[in-house]
Structures are given as structure tokens and as C-alpha cells.
Design an enzyme around this catalytic site. Sequence first.
Site, PDB file in Angstrom:
ATOM      1  N   LYS A 134      12.767  -7.608 -14.867  1.00  0.00           N
ATOM      2  CA  LYS A 134      11.494  -7.992 -15.451  1.00  0.00           C
ATOM      3  C   LYS A 134      10.436  -6.965 -15.065  1.00  0.00           C
ATOM      4  O   LYS A 134      10.485  -6.393 -13.969  1.00  0.00           O
ATOM      5  CB  LYS A 134      11.121  -9.379 -14.903  1.00  0.00           C
ATOM      6  CG  LYS A 134       9.843  -9.993 -15.435  1.00  0.00           C
ATOM      7  CD  LYS A 134       9.645 -11.364 -14.787  1.00  0.00           C
ATOM      8  CE  LYS A 134       8.456 -12.113 -15.361  1.00  0.00           C
ATOM      9  NZ  LYS A 134       8.302 -13.449 -14.731  1.00  0.00           N
ATOM     10  N   SER A 218       7.881 -16.640 -18.302  1.00  0.00           N
ATOM     11  CA  SER A 218       7.402 -15.289 -18.537  1.00  0.00           C
ATOM     12  C   SER A 218       8.489 -14.224 -18.464  1.00  0.00           C
ATOM     13  O   SER A 218       8.232 -13.057 -18.789  1.00  0.00           O
ATOM     14  CB  SER A 218       6.295 -14.951 -17.525  1.00  0.00           C
ATOM     15  OG  SER A 218       6.778 -15.004 -16.191  1.00  0.00           O
ATOM     16  N   SER A 242       9.240 -19.741 -14.988  1.00  0.00           N
ATOM     17  CA  SER A 242       9.378 -18.467 -15.699  1.00  0.00           C
ATOM     18  C   SER A 242      10.769 -17.853 -15.676  1.00  0.00           C
ATOM     19  O   SER A 242      11.032 -16.896 -16.397  1.00  0.00           O
ATOM     20  CB  SER A 242       8.379 -17.451 -15.163  1.00  0.00           C
ATOM     21  OG  SER A 242       7.068 -17.803 -15.562  1.00  0.00           O
TER      22      SER A 242
END
Length: 566
Positions: A134, A218, A242
Site C-alpha cells: 500500500k 483504504s 482498511s
Amino acid sequence: MASNSTWRAQAEAKRQSILDAIPEKWRLATPVPSATEVRDVTGSYIQQFLSKREIEITESDAVDIAAQTTTGRWSAVEVTEAFCHRAALAHQLVSCLHEVFFDAAIEDAKKLDAYFAEHKKAVGPLHGLPVSLKDQFHIKGIDTTMGYVGWIGTFQGEKEDPRFGTKESELVRELRNLGAVLYCKTSVPTTLMAGETVNNIIGYTWNPKNRLLSSGGSSGGEGALMALRGSPAGFGTDIGGSIRIPAGFNHLYGLRPSSGRMPYEGAANSMDGQSTVLSVIGPLAPTARSLTLLFKAVLSQQPWYHDPLVLELPWRDAIVEETRSLIEQAKAGNSTLAFAIMHWNGVDRVHPPIARGLKLVEQALQKMGHRVIPWNPPSHTTADQLLFKTFFMDGGVDIKHHFGLSGEPKASQVLIVEDGIELSVSQLAELNVAKREYQKQYLDYWNSTAELTGTGRPVDGIFCPIAPHAAIIPNQFGAVGYTGFVNVLDYPSVSIPVTFADKTIDVRPTNPSAALEEHIEWNYDADTYDGAPVGVQFVGRRLQEEKILTLTEYLGEEISRAVGAK
């Protein structure tokens, strides 16, 4: 503040640079069909652009890949090139990458192959395994934008910071030591505080299984990339769901561990320094055993010597063996495992596919001979209030500053307001006390279930929704309450894939009384949701990651078998 045209130009240049980093030979020759023409670009759709050998490699899980690369049967270069190719295709299909550094990855893979040729052994347990990250993790020579236009070409928005281009996050250092190959960073919603992935650099990250829907957030880029098998395993972060939301929305497994197990040192974040509810790092992957491989490998690096917030808590084989003993008893027809099911949290009614997914899990658990009890805990409204007070505690100062670097607007999906009211020190102390008291109430409730299980001990875990809905229609993410309560409690939790939304099954029943069942929301678009992945959340007790991962490997396989047989 930069002008509107300036930030747009910066975003466009960055967006184009990502595409330009994809080798010409891997670029799609024709435009991608619209989502109304082709909803699902997984499976056979993306396979058409790959060789049989590339498909074999990229559709193997991390455990099988590591078994090949650590023994020299597959070269690190061949595996890396296959995943770089598939990741390049994935980005062109659903916009899931922020950073592409395929050339550097292939050079790293060549060094790993050379090491193996010379020493006849692997660098570490992840030798030659491509791992995606990420876009919060710093890698030398690579931007970390976290979706902010104002962070392009800077260190977290600071133009003259000497750490720009030189800093590497602690997790990155450890993955390199383990022999992993890093090759891309994945998309996030600006600020990270959203259940959908959207930013002004790459736009919207779509769900590969149904491109009318979101990949979640996210860690949405991680979820989308893995759904297309452009990554065998990767790492995201989780402060309100997330990791688990993108995993659930993309038919994947994803672990949110308790704080203190994984190293966060040197990673970018929003509201850095907020410690009431900590963001944590965890792995995502298409298989449960891949989570265990990554989690155990990172712990082998003794991260507590490099991150002051990591607990000195190595991987505990004793807990694994104890859990496996319970599993073997269950397989022999004498289960003493007990689980709770929370069909809804008393706050957010769930869509029919989610209700059906939980029912399928409950039936599977009962068929396996496990005890199943309802879960009626302390109010989840309280958990929601504690979580959102935490999210809003700085009054939006952090995000206002970072949006102000470029003058770009905030997406509507972002949960944080820009002009709120900061908590005072006494108000923060009050919030921390309220959180501690809620944690104690929940702990006492969990302990009390020993009276109901018949096993002599409390439930071994809780099953509940990940969200009120499957992968969501853009701008319709409902609530983070189903995942956020876990963050408030700091419990470990894993997303487990179950089934897919089906417009022919998930329909309003003809029986009016059934249609009025209080925890099901019938006002949903069955046609649009058709094909969306449906997952559930499996929650364990604090710092019991070894137990929950071992149970997830067993239960995930059994649930999949039971659901597939229907």
C-alpha cells in the site's frame, strides 16, 4: 496555495508517469470495454493477455510460489516478470497502482537468483516472492504520495526534507531481508479515511469482479490488484477496517492484527501521533495460509528491536499446536470449538447478500459440529461514537494542511471534516478513559459466554459482517461500524471470503413477515450488486493472532467447501 490548473497539471503528469513506467509490450492495444459491457475482468478476461506459464505462476498462492523460489525450481526473475506483467494489466483495467518500479524489481530478482546459484540456499523464507505494498511505505528512490497531489516529489509534503528518496520503512527493510521482491505500490483514498479508493492522481479504483462497484478502502489498490492476481500477497494498514473491507470486497483474506505485532516505524500516515485508536499493518492475500506465511516471516525479523511500539512477542508455536489439537478433535467428530454469530450490530441493517453469507457460515459451522451461539455484546453505538471522536479529534487540521499544499479538493467519500473542533487535553483524556471502560465491558461480556458454550471456556471467535453491504456502489459506503469496533477493542480480525451476490437469490421474500426482518435492508439494487464478492469477518481475542490465523486456515477451507456444495 497552488491554482486549480496547477494541481490538475501535477496530477495529470503523475498519472501519466505511472502509465509510462509500464513497458510498451505490456500495454493494452485497444481501449478497455466499459463496465456495462464487461463487468468482470478477473479470470479468463485478464488471462487472455498472458501466457500459460504466466498464468501458472500468477495463480499460485504465496506459499506455493515460495516453495518453488526458495528451492531454486522457479527463478526469482521469471516469477517477478510474470507478476509485473499481470500488475501492469491490472492497473490498465481498474486503476490500482500509484508507483511502478518493475525494472528495479527485476534487478533485485537477478541478485536473488545469483545468490541462490552461488550459495545453493535462499536468502530467507520469502526468497523470490513478489510482495505489493500500500502506498504508505517508503522505498528508496520511489515517491510516497498517499494520494495527495501535494506530496508528489516530496517527503510527505516537505520539499527540502533529506529523507526524500532515501528513507525506507522498517517493514520494507525486513521484507528485503526475507528475500521478498518489491515491485509496486498500490492506490489509496487521499487521507486514507474512506471505505472507497479515490484520489485526484489516478481517479477511482474499481472492483475487478464488478467494475460498477468499489474495491473498498483504504487498502483498495491492494484488494483490486490481488483480485486480478497481480500480486500473490501484500501489506495494507487498518484503523477502521482498511484491510478487512478491501479484502471482503475482493474475495480475499486480510488480517488486522492487534497493535504491537507488526512494525509501523517509518510508514506515512494521517494524523500521525494519534494513539487513541492505532492504525496497524497487516497482510492481504488470496489464501489464508499466505497470511500466516507473511505474518510469521516478519516476526522472524524481531521487529521489536527496530520499532519501539512493537511488543517482544515472537510467533508462538505452542498456541498453534493447541489450536490444531482442537481442530483435530473437531475433525474426529468431537468438537469443543465454539463460535458466536453477530448477524447485525443493532445500528446498521445489512443487505440480503450479507445476511445470506452469514447464514451460510452459521450452517457450515453447525455442520462441522461446532457450537454456535448468538452474540449480544455491549452497545456498538458506543464503539461508533468512540471511533469517530478519535477520527475527528484534531478538527481536520492534518488533512486541511495536506490538501492545502496543492489546493486540490477533498473527495466526498473522505470521512474527515476539514473545519472541525479540536479536542482539548482534558477531552482527550476523557475519550481515552471511555475507550478503556468500553474495552473492559466487552472483555467481561466475552468471558461470560463460557456459561453458554458448554465447552468450559468462552467462544473461540466471533463471526460478523465486514460492512452492511458487499462491494459498494460509488459514494454509497454505509458505515465502518462493523469493522471499527474491532479497532476500538484492538482485537485481531480476519476477512474470510464466502460467496457472491446473486440477483436471482438475494431478492425480497414473498412472505411479508420475513421481508420485515429487522436486521435486513431490502432497499438495495440487486442488478448492480450482482456478482459482488461477499465476505465475513472472524474476530479473535487481543494478541491471539496465532490462534485466529490457524482457525482461519481451517474454517476458511471448510466454509468454502460447504458453500461450494450448495
